[in-house]
Design an enzyme around this catalytic site. Sequence first.
Site, PDB file in Angstrom:
ATOM      1  N   HIS A 268       0.878  -1.187   0.000  1.00 27.31           N
ATOM      2  CA  HIS A 268       0.000   0.000   0.000  1.00 27.31           C
ATOM      3  C   HIS A 268       0.907   1.225   0.000  1.00 27.31           C
ATOM      4  O   HIS A 268       1.644   1.445  -0.948  1.00 27.31           O
ATOM      5  CB  HIS A 268      -0.928  -0.116   1.210  1.00 27.31           C
ATOM      6  CG  HIS A 268      -2.061   0.857   1.272  1.00 27.31           C
ATOM      7  ND1 HIS A 268      -2.397   1.686   0.243  1.00 27.31           N
ATOM      8  CD2 HIS A 268      -2.960   1.135   2.279  1.00 27.31           C
ATOM      9  CE1 HIS A 268      -3.441   2.437   0.596  1.00 27.31           C
ATOM     10  NE2 HIS A 268      -3.796   2.117   1.835  1.00 27.31           N
ATOM     11  N   HIS A 307      -2.283  -2.242  -9.922  1.00 25.52           N
ATOM     12  CA  HIS A 307      -3.272  -1.664  -9.016  1.00 25.52           C
ATOM     13  C   HIS A 307      -4.523  -2.517  -9.040  1.00 25.52           C
ATOM     14  O   HIS A 307      -4.881  -3.051 -10.086  1.00 25.52           O
ATOM     15  CB  HIS A 307      -3.618  -0.230  -9.447  1.00 25.52           C
ATOM     16  CG  HIS A 307      -4.183   0.575  -8.342  1.00 25.52           C
ATOM     17  ND1 HIS A 307      -5.507   0.511  -7.999  1.00 25.52           N
ATOM     18  CD2 HIS A 307      -3.610   1.432  -7.469  1.00 25.52           C
ATOM     19  CE1 HIS A 307      -5.717   1.298  -6.967  1.00 25.52           C
ATOM     20  NE2 HIS A 307      -4.584   1.864  -6.615  1.00 25.52           N
ATOM     21  N   ASP A 363       2.919   5.378  -6.844  1.00 18.87           N
ATOM     22  CA  ASP A 363       4.171   5.227  -6.093  1.00 18.87           C
ATOM     23  C   ASP A 363       5.404   5.076  -6.965  1.00 18.87           C
ATOM     24  O   ASP A 363       6.520   5.011  -6.446  1.00 18.87           O
ATOM     25  CB  ASP A 363       4.071   4.000  -5.162  1.00 18.87           C
ATOM     26  CG  ASP A 363       3.063   4.229  -4.064  1.00 18.87           C
ATOM     27  OD1 ASP A 363       3.095   5.318  -3.480  1.00 18.87           O
ATOM     28  OD2 ASP A 363       2.238   3.344  -3.810  1.00 18.87           O
TER      29      ASP A 363
HETATM   30  N1  CMC Z   1       4.824  -6.841 -10.502  1.00 21.04           N
HETATM   31  C1  CMC Z   1       4.735  -8.048 -11.095  1.00 21.04           C
HETATM   32  N2  CMC Z   1       3.578  -8.728 -11.203  1.00 21.04           N
HETATM   33  C2  CMC Z   1       2.487  -8.172 -10.685  1.00 21.04           C
HETATM   34  C3  CMC Z   1       2.509  -6.899 -10.057  1.00 21.04           C
HETATM   35  C4  CMC Z   1       3.734  -6.249  -9.979  1.00 21.04           C
HETATM   36  N3  CMC Z   1       3.830  -5.055  -9.401  1.00 21.04           N
HETATM   37  N4  CMC Z   1       1.270  -6.599  -9.639  1.00 21.04           N
HETATM   38  C5  CMC Z   1       0.501  -7.619  -9.977  1.00 21.04           C
HETATM   39  N5  CMC Z   1       1.217  -8.576 -10.623  1.00 21.04           N
HETATM   40  C6  CMC Z   1       0.731  -9.814 -11.218  1.00 21.04           C
HETATM   41  C7  CMC Z   1       0.456 -10.858 -10.143  1.00 21.04           C
HETATM   42  O1  CMC Z   1       1.571 -11.664  -9.896  1.00 21.04           O
HETATM   43  C8  CMC Z   1      -0.686 -11.618 -10.744  1.00 21.04           C
HETATM   44  O2  CMC Z   1      -0.152 -12.474 -11.736  1.00 21.04           O
HETATM   45  P1  CMC Z   1      -0.801 -13.941 -11.977  1.00 21.04           P
HETATM   46  O3  CMC Z   1      -2.177 -13.668 -12.471  1.00 21.04           O
HETATM   47  O4  CMC Z   1       0.102 -14.585 -12.958  1.00 21.04           O
HETATM   48  O5  CMC Z   1      -0.803 -14.616 -10.636  1.00 21.04           O
HETATM   49  C9  CMC Z   1      -1.488 -10.545 -11.485  1.00 21.04           C
HETATM   50  O6  CMC Z   1      -0.533  -9.528 -11.807  1.00 21.04           O
HETATM   51  C10 CMC Z   1      -2.609  -9.941 -10.662  1.00 21.04           C
HETATM   52  O7  CMC Z   1      -2.042  -9.498  -9.436  1.00 21.04           O
HETATM   53  P2  CMC Z   1      -2.805  -9.461  -8.062  1.00 21.04           P
HETATM   54  O8  CMC Z   1      -1.818  -9.545  -6.962  1.00 21.04           O
HETATM   55  O9  CMC Z   1      -3.930 -10.459  -8.077  1.00 21.04           O
HETATM   56  O10 CMC Z   1      -3.440  -8.026  -8.126  1.00 21.04           O
HETATM   57  P3  CMC Z   1      -4.039  -7.244  -6.904  1.00 21.04           P
HETATM   58  O11 CMC Z   1      -5.116  -6.388  -7.449  1.00 21.04           O
HETATM   59  O12 CMC Z   1      -4.393  -8.136  -5.781  1.00 21.04           O
HETATM   60  O13 CMC Z   1      -2.788  -6.374  -6.394  1.00 21.04           O
HETATM   61  C11 CMC Z   1      -1.294  -4.620  -5.998  1.00 21.04           C
HETATM   62  C12 CMC Z   1      -2.665  -5.009  -6.539  1.00 21.04           C
HETATM   63  C13 CMC Z   1      -1.166  -3.103  -6.031  1.00 21.04           C
HETATM   64  C14 CMC Z   1      -1.163  -5.081  -4.514  1.00 21.04           C
HETATM   65  C15 CMC Z   1      -0.208  -5.288  -6.863  1.00 21.04           C
HETATM   66  O14 CMC Z   1      -0.308  -4.841  -8.206  1.00 21.04           O
HETATM   67  C16 CMC Z   1       1.208  -5.042  -6.329  1.00 21.04           C
HETATM   68  O15 CMC Z   1       1.666  -5.781  -5.448  1.00 21.04           O
HETATM   69  N6  CMC Z   1       1.914  -3.986  -6.822  1.00 21.04           N
HETATM   70  C17 CMC Z   1       3.219  -3.646  -6.320  1.00 21.04           C
HETATM   71  C18 CMC Z   1       3.059  -2.846  -5.046  1.00 21.04           C
HETATM   72  C19 CMC Z   1       2.562  -1.440  -5.322  1.00 21.04           C
HETATM   73  O16 CMC Z   1       3.079  -0.766  -6.195  1.00 21.04           O
HETATM   74  N7  CMC Z   1       1.583  -1.023  -4.519  1.00 21.04           N
HETATM   75  C20 CMC Z   1       1.052   0.354  -4.596  1.00 21.04           C
HETATM   76  C21 CMC Z   1      -0.370   0.384  -5.034  1.00 21.04           C
HETATM   77  S1  CMC Z   1      -0.921   2.035  -5.478  1.00 21.04           S
HETATM   78  C22 CMC Z   1      -0.858   2.939  -4.027  1.00 21.04           C
HETATM   79  C23 CMC Z   1      -1.824   2.489  -3.010  1.00 21.04           C
HETATM   80  O17 CMC Z   1      -3.038   2.500  -3.255  1.00 21.04           O
HETATM   81  O18 CMC Z   1      -1.373   2.143  -1.931  1.00 21.04           O
END
Ligand code: CMC
Length: 450
Positions: A268, A307, A363
Amino acid sequence: MANDTLTVTDNRTGKTYEIPITDGAVRSMDFRQMKTSEDDFGLLCYDPAFTNTASCRSAITYIDGDAGILRYRGYPIEQLAERSNYLETAYLIVKGELPDQKHMDTWEHNITMHTMLHENLKKFIDGFQYDAHPMSIVVGTVAALSAFYPGAKHIHDVASRRVQIRRLIGKMPTLAAAAYRHRFGLPYVQPDNDLSYCGNFLSMLFKMTELKYKPNPVFERALNILFILHADHEQNCSANAIRAVGSSNVDPYSATAAAAAALYGPLHGGANEAAVRMLTEIGSVDKIPAFIKKVKAGEGRLMGFGHRVYRNYDPRARIIKDVAYEVFEETGKNPLIDVAVELERIALQDDYFVARKLYPNVDFYSGLIYQAMKFPVSMFPVLFAIPRTSGWLAQWCENVLDSEQKIARPRQIYTGADTRDYVPIEDRPEPLTVERRLLDERESGLEPSV
Ligand code: CMC
């Protein structure tokens, strides 16, 4: 409209139900009537991480994740970033409308009158180790504010709510600056009421021996824009935390501390810190392909990318990228920007990221600006928490005033042991060693439990 219903046939019983659809949603409670017998509890909706569950009605922030649109109270984020300042945007978020000049002056005055800290609170901060993460200090100190202002527990009193909101928005920069100065053993700087919200924050951070601190106008403006962009983001992890914790009717300081704790996590608000650490680790443009390969192999994530809601470029990232170059005019270029831009370019052409609709989020570039402004990396989540306070409090107020809300209490699907009798300790079998348990789990194809 008669057609705004969902017809559901429960194949276990053959019974058919008509469920109303309102605002594109069905109510989970309408499924409870679907039972296989009189004593059946009724059908539950299972949605870990709330990926398809609306937990509230909200009039604060609108996001269209596919189109990359973000609006506060109807105003596009791009217009607010260009023309508003943080305090005006905070007013809009908390109160619902942009203020006229008179209300703006009063708001500014009221917030400014709450920027000082009780001396005992400073002693509280002094108690932290010099190397404590500033976000830990902020989380702990915001929680401590509830002990300093016990009247805050009257959450159904509008006058009390108003004063706590002013206090929290007013004190967050002071707490944040104190957390920063504590790390360096520097004396805390008193707020300067002649300066703007962001100018005063810069003064409390960076003032040394000069009698009057003059904030750099480029930094002041950049902070205003960054604060506007971070002010709210509908039902994210920390907004959900303040609503859930606040639903127990606890005071807003305790609820805000819970929200700040949620923000601290690297998925986050901690992602800006993680993104800069990642860029530093990559170090140079030629190392990017190897890094991308590791991410695609599941060894870590590309921080600052992806995201839950945006499946398009995060509109905040676009604005921040432009601000970064404005700040670099003043500070000299942060060399990591070249790594970031190239990383973005490669990722946006790579099938892995394209297929998953992963774009830079807020971010990805913000940390580079903060770093150029000489903030230590550990301060980045704190810089997210300050402006997000207005969003949290607006979400909290909405929840307090929503007659449909109750204490947040999800259901579960129980997967544990069935009823069994207590066995005295001397009669219990020898427990399995960790190694034996892991071996058993591996042999039976289960995920390791430790
Ligand atoms: N790098 C590589 N792969 C990713 C990333 C990433 N940053 N984000 C998602 N994926 C992949 C993930 O591995 C999954 O792949 P698969 O379908 O093969 O298993 C797919 O994309 C969907 O990911 P998810 O984890 O199910 O997506 P989510 O909606 O649960 O997660 C997130 C959203 C923001 C937690 C995630 O994209 C992430 O961990 N990003 C990196 C951390 C980050 O930058 N966070 C800041 C978010 S914006 C500010 C805020 O609101 O806090």
